[in-house]
Design an enzyme around this catalytic site. Structure first.
Site, mmCIF file in Angstrom:
data_model
loop_
_atom_site.group_PDB
_atom_site.id
_atom_site.type_symbol
_atom_site.label_atom_id
_atom_site.label_comp_id
_atom_site.label_asym_id
_atom_site.label_seq_id
_atom_site.Cartn_x
_atom_site.Cartn_y
_atom_site.Cartn_z
ATOM 1 N N CYS A 34 0.913 -1.288 0.206
ATOM 2 C CA CYS A 34 0.006 0.028 0.091
ATOM 3 C C CYS A 34 1.103 1.493 0.032
ATOM 4 O O CYS A 34 0.373 2.322 -0.161
ATOM 5 C CB CYS A 34 -1.062 -0.049 1.309
ATOM 6 S SG CYS A 34 -2.456 -0.923 0.855
ATOM 7 N N CYS A 103 -3.866 7.773 4.967
ATOM 8 C CA CYS A 103 -2.631 7.704 5.768
ATOM 9 C C CYS A 103 -3.210 8.304 7.260
ATOM 10 O O CYS A 103 -2.559 7.860 8.226
ATOM 11 C CB CYS A 103 -1.852 8.957 5.333
ATOM 12 S SG CYS A 103 -0.949 8.742 3.633
#
Lengths: 146, 385
Positions: A34, A103
């Site tokens: 990712c 994030c």
């Protein structure tokens, strides 16, 4: 895609980088596929997070969210820290581009993981119910896979 | 050092365009004198673009971009040759302007074979040969890859494809104007290019279609571009592309040498100064200005942002995919580990770069890498072992 001034500040001058020696709780979340890995370590005294440090492999947003979330949890009780949402982290940074919202989810998970680790070590039992994150929070732009 | 995303306009291109901003207002289709001026300018530009790849002027169709040229080729050829079959051969490392139209075709019943590449990003001619079926109507393999710079064995591949009477298209957007291409000695039927890859303006590209190749019109309307791409011509863009093509052809040997020298100097310096970095692409068959490297333990975007603060512009992959989070499909196709692929950065040299630019990067990049590695949990882990 442009980052806010606050994101750039936390990216260029990250706070609390490193690892706490003899940390009370440690967690590592994310995976390289990712693009982001976040490692969070915390020091707890009388149910209050007295120190937090991070190490992050990732983009500018990943580093900035790690940095600001350590600032946001230091001095907070464990319960208060657990209530910190990814949205609050993103807001504190003056917003994140949609593709980078994941994030902030990672930061939330890292905090939760570190507290969970602390509880396991001290009480033998981790968090009763971990917060679940809808997949929508892990926003990924459409991509082509041959 | 991000010329792969688009080159700055050459001053001579700008000069060539300026008169048409002032006077060239005639519609090229008009018969009056103003129409004639623009018409002549387009004719000369078409000759220059054709000459860049050694084609004939009537084989050049102007488009709005390299992306449009690729869409035109894939959609136009597949539609015009539908009766012959529904199978198309391509590679895993094509640009999204090839892969996404093919994805659409797949949904409407076409069968697509995506050929793998080796660790250098090379498509193997034997793989092309064995992928050919009786239903194959088109093979589309890029001339050079825009991210890792690898130049594909197009002569060999096109000869294999043409021996079976299948149409061969090559996306030469990254290559045209930067390395020599000669369609008069290679059986390439259709080829895409873009002006802003060789110091021309943005918003203009071209598709070369060999005489006799069946392709459906891309935009229908008037008779412009032989009726295959209708609409009043982008005179300014076309004139600019023509001038850029003329300059690219005459200056190519010097440009090649200049950017290759800088690229090699950068590559050598980085390998010397930074540990655990890997150079992507083929060591020899590569675009002269391209240097794609994987920097282990850190992520490309953070490198890009720190370099940007020092006034150095690079790319962390393809400019067209910088908003997506996944590691580049090109780097992944060459078999690089996912974590290492995240650390990809692309330097692409242009004619305006100098040795001082390279020295500046060699001074600024190593401390940035070290700083990010100190921040990375992956680097720490390695040190503990």
């Amino acid at each position: 895609m442009q980052y806010s001034a606050k994101v750039m500040d936390h990216f260029a001058n990250p706070r609390n980088v490193g690892e706490i020696t003899e940390a009370d709780g440690v967690a590592e979340v994310g995976n390289p596929a990712c693009g982001d890995i976040m490692k969070m370590s915390i020091k707890v005294k009388d149910n209050v997070i007295v120190d937090a440090k991070f190490k992050t492999f990732g983009c500018g947003a990943a580093i900035a969210t790690s940095s600001i979330s350590t600032e946001m949890i230091i001095g907070k009780t464990l319960d208060e820290a657990l209530q910190l949402t990814n949205k609050a982290v993103a807001e504190a940074l003056g917003g994140l581009p949609p593709a980078k919202m994941h994030c902030s989810v990672l930061a939330e998970e890292a905090i939760e993981g570190a507290i969970d680790d602390y509880l396991k070590k001290t009480t033998g039992k981790g968090l009763e119910k971990k917060k679940t994150h809808s997949h929508d929070d892990h926003h990924h732009e459409p991509d082509f896979h041959p | 050092m991000d010329n792969a995303a688009g080159t700055p306009m050459h001053p001579h291109v700008r000069e060539a365009i300026i008169p048409f901003l002032k006077e060239g207002f005639g519609n090229p289709s008009n018969l009056h004198q103003f129409g004639k001026i623009t018409n002549d300018a387009i004719r000369i530009a078409r000759e220059n673009v054709a000459s860049l790849i050694n084609a004939k002027a009537n084989e050049i169709i102007f488009t709005a971009s390299g992306t449009e040229a690729n869409n035109f080729a894939i959609k136009g050829i597949s539609a015009a040759n539908k009766k012959k079959g529904n199978h198309i051969i391509t590679s895993e490392i094509e640009h999204f302007s090839i892969l996404n139209p093919l994805k659409s075709l797949e949904k409407s019943g076409y069968e697509i074979t995506y050929l793998p590449v080796d660790k250098y990003g090379l498509v193997h001619p034997d793989d092309v040969r064995s992928a050919i079926k009786p239903t194959t109507i088109l093979a589309s393999i890029m001339f050079a890859n825009n991210e890792i710079g690898t130049i594909e064995p197009i002569r060999e591949i096109s000869e294999i494809v043409k021996a079976k009477d299948i149409i061969f298209h090559t996306d030469a957007v990254a290559a045209a104007g930067n390395v020599p291409i000669d369609v008069s000695t290679m059986p390439v039927d259709v080829l895409s290019m873009s002006a802003n890859q060789f110091y021309g303006p943005t918003g203009i590209g071209a598709l070369y279609v060999r005489e006799g190749i069946r392709i459906m019109p891309f935009i229908e309307g008037g008779v412009q571009e032989g009726g295959r791409r209708a609409g009043t011509e982008n005179v300014i863009g076309i004139v600019g592309m023509g001038k850029a093509a003329e300059l690219a052809k005459t200056e190519m040997p010097q440009r090649l040498e200049h950017v290759r020298k800088l690229r090699d100097m950068l590559c050598e310096g980085l390998l010397k100064k930074i540990s655990n970095i890997y150079v992507n692409g083929h060591p020899a068959n590569k675009l002269p200005g391209h240097l794609s490297i994987c920097i282990e333990f850190i992520e490309g975007e953070s490198v890009l942002l720190f370099l940007d603060m020092q006034g150095i512009a690079i790319s962390s992959g393809s400019a067209c995919t910088s908003r997506s989070l996944k590691a580049s499909h090109v780097i992944m196709a060459t078999g690089v580990d996912a974590a290492i692929a995240q650390g990809t950065v692309l330097f692409s040299m242009g004619i305006d770069n100098s040795e001082n630019d390279v020295k500046y990067v060699l001074e600024k990049l190593p401390p940035i890498v070290e700083r990010l590695r100190q921040m990375s949990p992956l680097y720490n882990r390695k040190n503990n072992f």
